[in-house]
Design a protein around this motif. Structure first.
Motif, PDB file in Angstrom:
ATOM      1  N   TRP A   1      46.348  43.992  43.021  1.00  0.00           N
ATOM      2  CA  TRP A   1      45.179  44.871  42.977  1.00  0.00           C
ATOM      3  C   TRP A   1      45.449  46.183  42.230  1.00  0.00           C
ATOM      4  CZ3 TRP A   1      45.546  44.084  48.870  1.00  0.00           C
ATOM      5  CH2 TRP A   1      45.151  42.781  49.197  1.00  0.00           C
ATOM      6  N   SER A   2      46.563  46.833  42.508  1.00  0.00           N
ATOM      7  CA  SER A   2      46.863  48.105  41.865  1.00  0.00           C
ATOM      8  C   SER A   2      47.002  47.942  40.352  1.00  0.00           C
ATOM      9  CB  SER A   2      48.138  48.713  42.454  1.00  0.00           C
ATOM     10  OG  SER A   2      48.460  49.927  41.825  1.00  0.00           O
ATOM     11  N   GLY A   3      47.745  46.927  39.939  1.00  0.00           N
ATOM     12  CA  GLY A   3      47.920  46.698  38.510  1.00  0.00           C
ATOM     13  C   GLY A   3      46.624  46.354  37.811  1.00  0.00           C
ATOM     14  N   THR A   4      45.776  45.583  38.475  1.00  0.00           N
ATOM     15  CA  THR A   4      44.498  45.209  37.869  1.00  0.00           C
ATOM     16  C   THR A   4      43.611  46.434  37.682  1.00  0.00           C
ATOM     17  OG1 THR A   4      44.652  43.041  38.925  1.00  0.00           O
ATOM     18  CG2 THR A   4      42.497  43.691  38.085  1.00  0.00           C
ATOM     19  N   LEU A   5      43.665  47.352  38.637  1.00  0.00           N
ATOM     20  CA  LEU A   5      42.845  48.563  38.544  1.00  0.00           C
ATOM     21  C   LEU A   5      43.408  49.604  37.575  1.00  0.00           C
ATOM     22  CD1 LEU A   5      41.954  49.165  42.303  1.00  0.00           C
ATOM     23  CD2 LEU A   5      40.338  48.570  40.490  1.00  0.00           C
ATOM     24  N   ALA A   6      44.622  49.405  37.074  1.00  0.00           N
ATOM     25  CA  ALA A   6      45.317  50.428  36.294  1.00  0.00           C
ATOM     26  C   ALA A   6      44.512  50.941  35.092  1.00  0.00           C
ATOM     27  CB  ALA A   6      46.682  49.918  35.846  1.00  0.00           C
ATOM     28  N   PRO A   7      43.824  50.106  34.309  1.00  0.00           N
ATOM     29  CA  PRO A   7      43.056  50.671  33.195  1.00  0.00           C
ATOM     30  C   PRO A   7      41.963  51.635  33.640  1.00  0.00           C
ATOM     31  CG  PRO A   7      43.374  48.311  32.901  1.00  0.00           C
ATOM     32  CD  PRO A   7      43.814  48.630  34.293  1.00  0.00           C
TER      33      PRO A   7
END
Length: 327
Positions: free
Chosen positions: A131-137
């Motif tokens: 989840w965190s990586g996906t939200l990064a942009p």
């Protein structure tokens, strides 16, 4: 009053009931042409529920925070399923695309910006999930917005609603790296460093933040203790005498079906959050501590019974209850 597992499960159940509820919806959206007339879900494939974009963001933050604290509570499986379904690369790309529209330059500034970074910070607590990586942009977009905006913001905004700048700095500080925290600190000192003798002309009729207490909480978070305590002594010098008196009296809410008046339940909860946090910053033998903790308890007692009931409050108040109980 504590954030127990039972209470967390209740709050999570409330949020799961509205984060994917598209209507009613208060849409903040600038139209550049007829093609821009779209539904909330078309414009915001992640944050289309909870009556408005920012409430959906902070309800999602609350779910992440509660999942971290109580990973085995009954609603936990539903939270994980929600995050898996909502937080996808395509949905994040669509949210980013919306923000890149010139007309969206000021979208949710600064309240939604801060809540999103608070959500990004909470998602870091799940390193085994994507989840965190996906939200990064999307996180990078909002970090960039703060970096671009704060040097141009000559004056703070001191109202007790969404545009309050102290609340934004206080909340976003949890996510920030060293450089961004330094920017926040310089900005806060520029805006609030000379403030003294606060008279606390509040509450106004639709406030959910105390302009006085949230400024103090902002400075508590951003300044080192040896600089915060002298500033706090100057800013609110008469707390031991329970002055300004307005800060110690919970707001009265006359109509919880009126969305603006219902903000005052949030004021009671956010005051409790600030009083608790500020009290903990004082020495253990400071005479102000019990006064402040009592004020927090009184405000919690006034606000907690009303986190559910009417949708005008139900779509957001539990998040503020978690801030207060988790302080």
């Amino acid at each position: 009053m504590a954030l127990t597992e039972d209470r967390a499960a209740r709050f999570a159940t409330i949020a799961l009931g509205h984060v994917t509820r598209e209507y009613p919806h208060a849409l903040t959206h600038v139209l550049d042409g007829p093609g821009d007339v779209q539904t909330p879900r078309s414009l915001h494939p992640i944050f289309y529920g909870s009556f408005d974009w920012h409430s959906c963001v902070h309800a999602t933050w609350m779910l992440a925070r509660l999942l971290h604290l109580y990973p085995a509570m009954p609603p936990a499986a539903g939270i994980r399923a929600l995050f898996d379904a909502q937080i996808t690369a395509n949905a994040v790309a669509a949210e980013c695309a919306y923000l890149l529209r010139p007309a969206a330059r000021g979208f949710e500034r600064p309240y939604g910006w801060a809540w999103f970074l608070k959500l990004a910070e909470a998602m870091r607590q799940f390193p085994d999930q994507p989840w965190s990586g996906t939200l990064a942009p999307l996180t990078a977009v909002f970090v960039g917005r703060f970096i671009d905006f704060l040097p141009k913001a000559t004056y703070p905004v001191r109202v007790g609603t969404h545009t309050n700048t102290a609340f934004a700095l206080a909340l976003a500080h949890d996510h920030a790296d060293d450089d961004l925290r330094a920017l926040f600190r310089r900005t806060a000192e520029r805006w609030y460093g000379a403030d003294a003798g606060c008279q606390a002309w509040e509450p106004a009729g639709d406030e959910f933040l105390s302009p006085a207490l949230i400024e103090a909480e902002c400075m508590r978070r951003l300044l080192p203790a040896d600089r915060f305590l002298p500033w706090f002594d100057r800013f609110l010098p008469d707390i031991a005498q329970r002055r300004p008196a307005a800060l110690f009296v919970p707001a009265s809410v006359s109509d919880r079906s009126d969305g603006k008046i219902a903000h005052l339940d949030g004021l009671n909860l956010s005051r409790a959050w600030c009083w608790r946090s500020l009290a903990q910053a004082l020495p253990a033998d400071d005479a102000r501590r019990p006064v402040m903790l009592q004020a927090a308890a009184v405000h919690l007692e006034a606000g907690l019974p009303h986190v559910a009931g009417d949708y005008m409050g139900e779509h957001w108040l539990a998040s503020f209850a978690v801030l207060a109980l988790d302080a």
